[in-house]
Design a protein around this motif. Structure first.
Motif, PDB file in Angstrom:
ATOM      1  N   ASP A  74       0.842  -1.206   0.000  1.00 30.31           N
ATOM      2  CA  ASP A  74       0.000   0.000   0.000  1.00 30.31           C
ATOM      3  C   ASP A  74       0.875   1.253   0.000  1.00 30.31           C
ATOM      4  O   ASP A  74       0.510   2.270   0.589  1.00 30.31           O
ATOM      5  N   VAL A 122      -1.476  -9.603   3.583  1.00 23.92           N
ATOM      6  CA  VAL A 122      -1.392  -8.678   2.447  1.00 23.92           C
ATOM      7  C   VAL A 122      -2.251  -9.130   1.271  1.00 23.92           C
ATOM      8  O   VAL A 122      -2.054  -8.685   0.148  1.00 23.92           O
ATOM      9  N   ASP A 135      -4.736  -9.198  -1.470  1.00 25.38           N
ATOM     10  CA  ASP A 135      -5.422  -8.187  -2.265  1.00 25.38           C
ATOM     11  C   ASP A 135      -4.988  -6.751  -1.945  1.00 25.38           C
ATOM     12  O   ASP A 135      -5.767  -5.819  -2.067  1.00 25.38           O
ATOM     13  N   ARG A 136      -3.740  -6.572  -1.507  1.00 24.03           N
ATOM     14  CA  ARG A 136      -3.179  -5.239  -1.272  1.00 24.03           C
ATOM     15  C   ARG A 136      -2.006  -5.069  -2.228  1.00 24.03           C
ATOM     16  O   ARG A 136      -1.250  -6.006  -2.451  1.00 24.03           O
TER      17      ARG A 136
END
Length: 184
Positions: free
Chosen positions: A70, A84, A86-87
Motif C-alpha cells: 500500500d 497482504v 489483495d493489497r
C-alpha cells in the motif's frame, strides 16, 4: 481469502492451515494457496521468483527485505503473506516504470550508492517509501518543524528515516546523496 485445513497427516502434530488468496505484486495478480505461517519474503522469493528482496537477518533488523505494501515500507521477513491479501505490493523489480529506471535507481548508480549490492533492493524500496512519507508531511524523530507541510530532507533527516536499512559495506554517503538528489 478461504482457509482450509490440510489433509490429516496421521500423527498428532498440529495441522497447519492453508489459505487461498490473491497477491497483487508489481501490478500483476498472483492467485496462491499459502500456509498461514509463511512470510511475505518467502512467498516473493520462493514461490514468485522475485529474488530482489533479500533475506538478511530474518528478524526485521537489517532492512534487506524491505518492500512496499500500500505504498508503505514493510519488512517482508516479518510480514505474514496472509495479511497482504489483495493489497498492492511493490518490490524492487516493480520500481522501474515504463520510462525506464526509477529516479532513485538512476541516482544510486550516479552516486555509487552501493558496493556489494546485497542491501540495495531494500534500500531502494525504503527510500521510495520514505520519500512518499515526506511528501505526505509525516515527521520523523529529528524533524525540526513538525507543523511544516513537508519536512526538509537534509542529511540528518534522511539518515534518521533510513536508519532501519543497514549496509554492511558502508555505502551510506552515496545512499544519502542519491536520496537527497531525488528529494529535491
Amino acid at each position: 481469502m478461504k482457509a482450509r485445513a490440510n489433509e490429516p497427516r496421521g500423527d498428532s502434530a498440529p495441522v497447519p492451515m492453508t489459505v487461498d488468496l490473491e497477491l497483487s505484486v508489481n501490478g500483476r495478480p498472483y492467485p496462491l494457496s499459502v500456509d498461514t505461517r509463511e512470510t511475505l519474503l518467502d512467498t516473493l522469493r520462493e514461490r514468485l521468483g522475485l529474488a530482489g528482496a533479500k533475506k538478511g537477518c530474518d528478524h526485521g533488523q537489517c532492512g534487506a527485505c524491505t518492500v512496499l505494501v500500500d505504498g508503505r515500507r514493510v519488512t517482508a521477513c516479518l510480514t505474514l503473506t496472509v495479511t497482504v491479501d489483495d493489497r498492492p505490493i511493490t518490490t524492487v523489480e516493480g520500481l522501474e516504470g515504463p520510462g525506464g529506471l526509477h529516479p532513485l535507481q538512476k541516482a544510486f548508480i550516479e552516486h555509487d550508492a552501493f558496493q556489494c549490492g546485497y542491501c540495495t533492493p531494500g534500500q531502494l524500496c525504503s527510500a521510495a517509501g520514505m520519500l512518499e512519507e515526506a511528501d505526505r508531511g509525516w515527521p520523523s524523530a529529528v524533524t525540526a518543524d513538525v507543523a511544516a507541510d513537508r519536512p526538509v530532507l537534509d542529511e540528518e533527516e534522511i539518515r534518521e528515516r533510513m536508519s532501519g536499512n543497514l549496509c554492511r559495506c558502508g555505502a551510506y554517503p552515496g545512499i544519502v546523496a542519491a536520496i537527497a538528489e531525488v528529494s529535491r
